[in-house]
Design a protein around this motif. Sequence first.
Motif, PDB file in Angstrom:
ATOM      1  N   LYS A 158      61.044  40.857  67.079  1.00  0.00           N
ATOM      2  CA  LYS A 158      60.572  42.216  67.382  1.00  0.00           C
ATOM      3  C   LYS A 158      59.489  42.673  66.404  1.00  0.00           C
ATOM      4  N   LEU A 173      56.119  41.077  67.096  1.00  0.00           N
ATOM      5  CA  LEU A 173      55.411  41.612  68.262  1.00  0.00           C
ATOM      6  C   LEU A 173      54.579  42.849  67.942  1.00  0.00           C
ATOM      7  N   GLY A 205      49.672  44.383  67.306  1.00  0.00           N
ATOM      8  CA  GLY A 205      50.060  43.638  68.499  1.00  0.00           C
ATOM      9  C   GLY A 205      49.406  42.286  68.612  1.00  0.00           C
ATOM     10  N   CYS A 244      49.318  40.069  65.704  1.00  0.00           N
ATOM     11  CA  CYS A 244      49.989  39.227  64.713  1.00  0.00           C
ATOM     12  C   CYS A 244      49.021  38.548  63.741  1.00  0.00           C
ATOM     13  N   SER A 263      47.543  37.978  71.972  1.00  0.00           N
ATOM     14  CA  SER A 263      48.707  38.825  71.727  1.00  0.00           C
ATOM     15  C   SER A 263      49.685  38.148  70.777  1.00  0.00           C
ATOM     16  N   HIS A 273      52.661  38.002  71.304  1.00  0.00           N
ATOM     17  CA  HIS A 273      53.610  37.281  72.165  1.00  0.00           C
ATOM     18  C   HIS A 273      53.383  35.774  72.085  1.00  0.00           C
ATOM     19  N   VAL A 318      55.482  34.407  69.251  1.00  0.00           N
ATOM     20  CA  VAL A 318      56.911  34.395  69.605  1.00  0.00           C
ATOM     21  C   VAL A 318      57.206  33.269  70.597  1.00  0.00           C
TER      22      VAL A 318
END
Length: 398
Positions: A40, A43, A48, A50, A106, A108, A111
């Motif tokens: 979390k 992210l 946003g 990273c 992103s 994301h 992750v």
Amino acid sequence: MQTVDVVVLGAGAAGLMCAIEAGRRGRSVFVLDHAERIGKKILISGGGRCNFTNLHCRPESFLSSNPHFAKSALARFTPADILALVEKHGIRYHEKTLGQLFCDRSAHDIVTLLERECKDANVRILTATRIECLTQSANPSAPASPRFTVETSSGAFRASSVVVATGGLSIPKMGATSLGYQLAQQFGLALVPCRPALVPLVFNPEDRDRWCDLSGLSTEVVAVATTKRPVRFREKMLITHRGLSGPSILQASSYWQPGQPVELDLAPEAQLLSPLFARNARRDTASAVAALRTLWPARLAERWLAVYPPSGWTNATLEAFERDLHAWRITPAGSEGYDKAEVTAGGVDTAELDARTMESRKVPGLYFIGEVVDVTGWLGGYNFQWAWASGASAGRAA
């Protein structure tokens, strides 16, 4: 009750990297996290996108009661190592200022990278799982015997190694808790007092009245962190509705102690009033404002002259005025606290841990990694690099 080799508490950057390294060694690994999804904090990092490492990462960029502690882990997992993973997964990235690396698309992507690597290493991840109790077995030194029992809301686990990667106290709305520190104390490990770091600073009432209506204005400054060897950060300063922020202030905040002033050079490598020393130059408030406006926003220039007018227009008074621009000392009333802090300084005392493996010296099989440890990096990807490096060190040993 399941019996496994390694239980990792926390599915953030450090915990997931640890799990990947342990899983690659053929260890059976479970990662447990109380949040409903992994990563979390990853992210929301870097707006946003990273800021996943810094090309200039070095031990001198970290604060700790033992400035040498981080050297081993950082040398054994470098920015080149995380870059190799990023490139392996085809993640596009770019370099911003001062060696900071960000994802093009992103956070994301980072992750997803960690999820895929965990899957390939046969790591199992349980989210929405609350840690209820961690206990040591009656005979932890017995050969091939699980040393720990982890009781959770998803069941109990017996493990030879437990890795605490629960993060710090920063950003409680993202689920930050004190669990890691509580576990350290439970097993007799010393803590270095925690404090918010990389955090905006709050003006005292007098300075708030002087400056806060200029909220949103920024200028480049050099913030001087007061240490045995003063550290200087040349980046933007931002005036907020409560005080000061921006990269330079966040950097200095990690070193700041309550009651101490913060020193700022508001005109790095510039002599703003030099036009007033020219032959036949006007010397008055309007000409001084015009000189300051060559570097500062107009409203800031006007306000500075209103708050700190020169005592006269002689060479000596103008030189004193110029010196003050380069050594503005302001004493904050405090910081914005853990709600706005990017990281937590302090934590598990590094004297309690093996610098090569991150294992407790007192409790074999118990490891602490990432933000919960008394190692705090500068702004700009350094704390992610510490997470990767400390996680990899523990994962190769647990």
